[in-house]
Design an enzyme around this catalytic site. Structure first.
Site, mmCIF file in Angstrom:
data_model
loop_
_atom_site.group_PDB
_atom_site.id
_atom_site.type_symbol
_atom_site.label_atom_id
_atom_site.label_comp_id
_atom_site.label_asym_id
_atom_site.label_seq_id
_atom_site.Cartn_x
_atom_site.Cartn_y
_atom_site.Cartn_z
ATOM 1 N N HIS A 282 20.414 6.620 -22.951
ATOM 2 C CA HIS A 282 20.720 7.506 -23.698
ATOM 3 C C HIS A 282 22.365 7.692 -23.694
ATOM 4 O O HIS A 282 22.980 7.402 -22.814
ATOM 5 C CB HIS A 282 20.111 8.966 -23.598
ATOM 6 C CG HIS A 282 20.805 10.218 -24.520
ATOM 7 N ND1 HIS A 282 20.326 10.031 -25.816
ATOM 8 C CD2 HIS A 282 21.787 10.890 -24.367
ATOM 9 C CE1 HIS A 282 20.977 11.310 -26.395
ATOM 10 N NE2 HIS A 282 21.806 11.747 -25.472
ATOM 11 N N SER A 283 22.943 7.558 -25.025
ATOM 12 C CA SER A 283 24.497 7.465 -25.089
ATOM 13 C C SER A 283 24.828 6.347 -24.478
ATOM 14 O O SER A 283 24.630 5.297 -24.939
ATOM 15 C CB SER A 283 25.028 8.943 -24.597
ATOM 16 O OG SER A 283 26.213 9.303 -25.345
ATOM 17 N N LEU A 284 25.886 6.357 -23.407
ATOM 18 C CA LEU A 284 26.425 5.356 -22.914
ATOM 19 C C LEU A 284 24.985 4.669 -22.262
ATOM 20 O O LEU A 284 25.160 3.440 -22.091
ATOM 21 C CB LEU A 284 27.553 5.841 -21.641
ATOM 22 C CG LEU A 284 27.844 4.610 -20.658
ATOM 23 C CD1 LEU A 284 28.454 3.537 -21.207
ATOM 24 C CD2 LEU A 284 28.379 5.066 -19.528
ATOM 25 N N SER B 157 19.025 5.577 -27.443
ATOM 26 C CA SER B 157 18.832 6.996 -27.811
ATOM 27 C C SER B 157 20.393 7.565 -27.849
ATOM 28 O O SER B 157 21.314 7.228 -27.265
ATOM 29 C CB SER B 157 18.278 7.830 -26.812
ATOM 30 O OG SER B 157 18.215 9.114 -26.993
#
Length: 174
Positions: A18-20, A46
């Site tokens: 998720h994200s990074l 994500s």
């Protein structure tokens, strides 16, 4: 791979970030596929634009308060740990390193992976748009899908079961 490993160590896996973490999972999938083409079964990314899209505005280089304000803008919430001076002094350097790594990530040329990719986002995410998650289509030669779940950028914290159901369903398709 080390010959002493058992077959269980080589079992296919799905990766989720998720994200990074999405670009970390992508890079991990690329590396694992070099080690063995059947090691990764599915990649779930994500809350992240495709790997070639740079995030703006940036948070790196801001003073502590402006940095935290920008992170709140990114995440959609402020964790109460940053209101405790002792916790803040421990967490802030780690968060700064995380953000700096994300903002300085330089993806490889369009090297395609041959595994299914599912790109996810919170339906109310103001940081990552539907078109951002569609960008992940360009990383794979295999099946690609998009799923939007209720919530904002941190939807997976608020509704983890919905995310787990998508992962379960997607990995049974293989």
């Amino acid at each position: 791979m080390d010959a002493a490993r058992t077959s269980a160590d080589k079992a296919p896996m799905a990766l989720l970030g998720h994200s990074l973490g999405a670009v970390v999972a992508y890079e991990m999938a690329r590396e694992l596929m070099r080690m063995g083409p059947d090691l990764v079964r599915h990649l779930f990314v994500s809350g992240s634009p495709g790997p070639w899209t740079r995030r703006t505005p940036r948070a790196t280089g801001l003073d502590d308060e402006d940095f935290l304000d920008r992170v709140v803008e990114f995440a959609g919430y402020r964790h109460e740990a940053f209101d405790n001076p002792d916790l803040r002094s421990v967490l802030l350097p780690v968060l700064r390193a995380d953000v700096a790594m994300h903002e300085s990530y330089d993806p490889p040329a369009h090297e395609l992976i041959d595994i299914p990719v599912t790109s996810l986002r919170g339906a109310n995410d103001h940081l990552v748009t539907r078109s951002h998650v569609e960008e992940w289509r360009a990383v794979t030669t295999a099946r690609f899908s998009v799923a939007e779940l209720p919530g904002g950028h941190m939807y997976l914290v608020d509704e983890p079961l919905a995310l787990l159901e998508i992962v379960r369903w997607s990995t049974t398709l293989q």
